[in-house]
Design a protein around this motif. Structure first.
Motif, PDB file in Angstrom:
ATOM      1  N   SER A  50       0.673  -1.377   0.064  1.00 12.45           N
ATOM      2  CA  SER A  50       0.031  -0.035  -0.042  1.00 12.45           C
ATOM      3  C   SER A  50       0.908   1.167  -0.029  1.00 12.45           C
ATOM      4  CB  SER A  50      -0.937  -0.117   1.258  1.00 12.45           C
ATOM      5  OG  SER A  50      -0.127   0.314   2.335  1.00 12.45           O
ATOM      6  N   ILE A  51       0.299   2.347   0.063  1.00 14.42           N
ATOM      7  CA  ILE A  51       1.010   3.643  -0.212  1.00 14.42           C
ATOM      8  C   ILE A  51       1.867   3.811   1.261  1.00 14.42           C
ATOM      9  CG2 ILE A  51      -0.839   4.909   1.320  1.00 14.42           C
ATOM     10  CD1 ILE A  51       1.426   6.123  -2.006  1.00 14.42           C
ATOM     11  N   ALA A  52       1.317   2.977   2.254  1.00 17.61           N
ATOM     12  CA  ALA A  52       1.971   3.147   3.552  1.00 17.61           C
ATOM     13  C   ALA A  52       3.507   2.630   3.211  1.00 17.61           C
ATOM     14  CB  ALA A  52       1.331   2.255   4.553  1.00 17.61           C
ATOM     15  N   ASP A  53       3.559   1.593   2.368  1.00 18.55           N
ATOM     16  CA  ASP A  53       4.976   1.043   2.262  1.00 18.55           C
ATOM     17  C   ASP A  53       5.918   2.088   1.527  1.00 18.55           C
ATOM     18  OD1 ASP A  53       5.377  -1.665   3.119  1.00 18.55           O
ATOM     19  OD2 ASP A  53       3.644  -2.008   1.814  1.00 18.55           O
ATOM     20  N   ILE A  54       5.013   2.891   0.576  1.00 20.78           N
ATOM     21  CA  ILE A  54       5.873   4.092   0.043  1.00 20.78           C
ATOM     22  C   ILE A  54       6.173   5.250   0.993  1.00 20.78           C
ATOM     23  CG2 ILE A  54       5.809   5.820  -1.788  1.00 20.78           C
ATOM     24  CD1 ILE A  54       5.596   2.978  -2.878  1.00 20.78           C
ATOM     25  N   ARG A  55       5.676   5.451   1.795  1.00 13.62           N
ATOM     26  CA  ARG A  55       6.131   6.266   2.956  1.00 13.62           C
ATOM     27  C   ARG A  55       7.007   5.865   3.664  1.00 13.62           C
ATOM     28  NH1 ARG A  55       0.247   7.063   3.339  1.00 13.62           N
ATOM     29  NH2 ARG A  55      -0.693   9.070   2.324  1.00 13.62           N
ATOM     30  N   ALA A  56       7.155   4.493   4.031  1.00 14.17           N
ATOM     31  CA  ALA A  56       7.930   4.039   4.806  1.00 14.17           C
ATOM     32  C   ALA A  56       9.487   4.010   4.090  1.00 14.17           C
ATOM     33  CB  ALA A  56       7.752   2.500   5.163  1.00 14.17           C
ATOM     34  N   MET A  57       9.402   3.959   2.727  1.00 15.89           N
ATOM     35  CA  MET A  57      10.581   3.805   1.953  1.00 15.89           C
ATOM     36  C   MET A  57      11.137   5.235   1.716  1.00 15.89           C
ATOM     37  SD  MET A  57      11.513   0.826   0.125  1.00 15.89           S
ATOM     38  CE  MET A  57      12.305   1.516  -1.204  1.00 15.89           C
ATOM     39  N   LEU A  58      10.161   6.475   1.951  1.00 15.02           N
ATOM     40  CA  LEU A  58      10.567   7.742   1.807  1.00 15.02           C
ATOM     41  C   LEU A  58      11.047   8.311   3.422  1.00 15.02           C
ATOM     42  CD1 LEU A  58       7.922   8.819  -0.751  1.00 15.02           C
ATOM     43  CD2 LEU A  58      10.334   8.357  -0.959  1.00 15.02           C
ATOM     44  N   ALA A  59      10.820   7.532   4.482  1.00 18.14           N
ATOM     45  CA  ALA A  59      11.528   8.093   5.882  1.00 18.14           C
ATOM     46  C   ALA A  59      12.800   8.136   5.647  1.00 18.14           C
ATOM     47  CB  ALA A  59      11.154   7.039   6.789  1.00 18.14           C
ATOM     48  N   PRO A  60      13.393   9.048   6.533  1.00 21.53           N
ATOM     49  CA  PRO A  60      14.795   9.433   6.426  1.00 21.53           C
ATOM     50  C   PRO A  60      15.622   8.034   6.695  1.00 21.53           C
ATOM     51  CG  PRO A  60      13.457  10.812   7.781  1.00 21.53           C
ATOM     52  CD  PRO A  60      12.698   9.985   7.490  1.00 21.53           C
ATOM     53  N   GLU A  61      15.177   7.220   7.437  1.00 23.35           N
ATOM     54  CA  GLU A  61      16.246   5.927   7.768  1.00 23.35           C
ATOM     55  C   GLU A  61      16.283   5.198   6.460  1.00 23.35           C
ATOM     56  OE1 GLU A  61      11.999   5.170   9.517  1.00 23.35           O
ATOM     57  OE2 GLU A  61      13.459   6.985   9.322  1.00 23.35           O
ATOM     58  N   ALA A  62      15.170   5.334   5.569  1.00 20.89           N
ATOM     59  CA  ALA A  62      15.090   4.383   4.403  1.00 20.89           C
ATOM     60  C   ALA A  62      15.683   5.146   3.184  1.00 20.89           C
ATOM     61  CB  ALA A  62      13.815   3.884   4.265  1.00 20.89           C
ATOM     62  N   ARG A  63      16.223   6.343   3.415  1.00 13.94           N
ATOM     63  CA  ARG A  63      16.560   7.087   2.200  1.00 13.94           C
ATOM     64  C   ARG A  63      18.029   6.416   1.496  1.00 13.94           C
ATOM     65  NH1 ARG A  63      14.588  12.108   0.682  1.00 13.94           N
ATOM     66  NH2 ARG A  63      12.346  12.187   1.438  1.00 13.94           N
ATOM     67  N   VAL A  64      18.407   5.422   2.107  1.00 12.38           N
ATOM     68  CA  VAL A  64      19.595   4.567   1.649  1.00 12.38           C
ATOM     69  C   VAL A  64      19.220   3.645   0.627  1.00 12.38           C
ATOM     70  CG1 VAL A  64      19.334   2.755   3.374  1.00 12.38           C
ATOM     71  CG2 VAL A  64      21.551   3.104   2.504  1.00 12.38           C
ATOM     72  N   LEU A  65      17.816   3.444   0.534  1.00  9.01           N
ATOM     73  CA  LEU A  65      17.443   2.402  -0.452  1.00  9.01           C
ATOM     74  C   LEU A  65      17.222   3.016  -1.868  1.00  9.01           C
ATOM     75  CD1 LEU A  65      14.626   0.451   1.723  1.00  9.01           C
ATOM     76  CD2 LEU A  65      17.061  -0.213   1.261  1.00  9.01           C
ATOM     77  N   ASP A  66      17.482   2.436  -3.046  1.00  9.08           N
ATOM     78  CA  ASP A  66      17.592   2.902  -4.292  1.00  9.08           C
ATOM     79  C   ASP A  66      15.991   2.846  -4.833  1.00  9.08           C
ATOM     80  OD1 ASP A  66      18.907   3.743  -6.605  1.00  9.08           O
ATOM     81  OD2 ASP A  66      17.877   1.970  -7.693  1.00  9.08           O
ATOM     82  N   GLY A  67      15.210   1.764  -4.243  1.00  3.85           N
ATOM     83  CA  GLY A  67      13.834   2.110  -4.778  1.00  3.85           C
ATOM     84  C   GLY A  67      12.921   0.826  -4.303  1.00  3.85           C
ATOM     85  N   ALA A  68      11.884   0.230  -4.884  1.00  2.14           N
ATOM     86  CA  ALA A  68      10.984  -0.789  -4.593  1.00  2.14           C
ATOM     87  C   ALA A  68      10.164  -1.182  -6.088  1.00  2.14           C
ATOM     88  CB  ALA A  68      10.268  -0.348  -3.430  1.00  2.14           C
ATOM     89  N   ILE A  69      10.034  -2.445  -5.801  1.00  3.84           N
ATOM     90  CA  ILE A  69       9.136  -2.969  -6.979  1.00  3.84           C
ATOM     91  C   ILE A  69       7.825  -3.255  -6.346  1.00  3.84           C
ATOM     92  CG2 ILE A  69       9.044  -5.312  -8.362  1.00  3.84           C
ATOM     93  CD1 ILE A  69      12.330  -5.373  -8.234  1.00  3.84           C
TER      94      ILE A  69
END
Length: 245
Positions: free
Chosen positions: A203-222
């Motif tokens: 859901s959109i909650a996962d997108i928000r989690a990916m955009l949290a400061p601690e997750a900015r190290v990630l390149d993206g999601a499928i």
């Protein structure tokens, strides 16, 4: 962050599996090229394609469908492809046909030297796929488990020059449990290679989690099933990502 819509190919059709089980496939579109065009029209910059039959058979099986996808979306949308790509000839063939990046999974475990060779020959176009069940790497279309841990596997390619790692939590794939953020972040923090999260985006909650400061190290999601089932509004997701910069 990049959001990659997924097209998984089984018998020439666009499907989603549950927990990587080929017997639990839901057909979402009998025309993968049309599905790719739909994703391109929404403005997605990348498309993630997997030849499921190929992953099990160790060779490209859905090549006709992949070529149709390329014809439908190139050059507006870049395509990364995995599944059954096991030698340099296959890698070269797909890159020559217009695939932007190839994903090497089983062969990355079986023959890491091939990954290194390919990464030298095709800078920025080789991705390592690490699929895990219970924290251990699985290969051959997820049918075989190894004793190698995810981080240990990733570290084998730290100096290889690969473009990214696609990390899939098989236990979450296709069941909409949400991304395994702790394991994905642990991997991303353990290596310098960009990490793309896969498996469970719900859901959109996962997108928000990916955009949290601690997750900015990630390149993206499928994302797969959540997009097909309408649980994730692509326009809302893309707007959220754009707003986050």
């Amino acid at each position: 962050m990049i959001l990659y819509p997924a097209i998984d190919l089984k018998d020439g059709q666009c499907v989603r599996l549950k927990l990587g089980d080929m017997d639990q496939a839901t057909v979402y579109n009998a025309d993968p090229a049309a599905q790719a065009r739909d994703f391109a029209a929404l403005g997605f910059p990348w498309l993630h394609v997997v030849d499921l039959n190929g992953a099990f058979e160790g060779r490209s099986v859905n090549g006709t469908a992949v070529e149709a996808i390329l014809a439908a979306v190139s050059p507006a949308m870049k395509v990364q492809l995995g599944g059954g790509i096991r030698d340099m000839a296959a890698i070269t063939n797909w890159l020559d046909k217009g695939i932007a990046r190839v994903i090497l999974g089983t062969v990355a475990l079986r023959n890491p030297d091939l990954v290194r060779e390919a990464a030298r020959a095709f800078p920025g176009r080789i991705v390592v796929g690490i699929d895990a069940r219970g924290g251990k790497v699985a290969v051959e279309g997820w049918a075989e488990a190894s004793e190698l841990g995810v981080i240990d596997m990733a570290r084998k390619f730290e100096d290889a020059g690969v473009a990214a790692i696609v990390y899939t939590d098989i236990d979450r794939d296709g069941v909409l449990k949400g991304l395994n953020m702790p394991a994905t972040l642990a991997l991303a923090e353990a290596v310098s290679i960009p990490v793309i999260a896969s498996g469970g985006l719900a859901s959109i909650a996962d997108i928000r989690a990916m955009l949290a400061p601690e997750a900015r190290v990630l390149d993206g999601a499928i994302s797969g099933r959540a997009l097909y089932d309408g649980r994730l509004d692509p326009r809302e997701a893309m707007a959220l990502i754009a707003a986050a910069g």
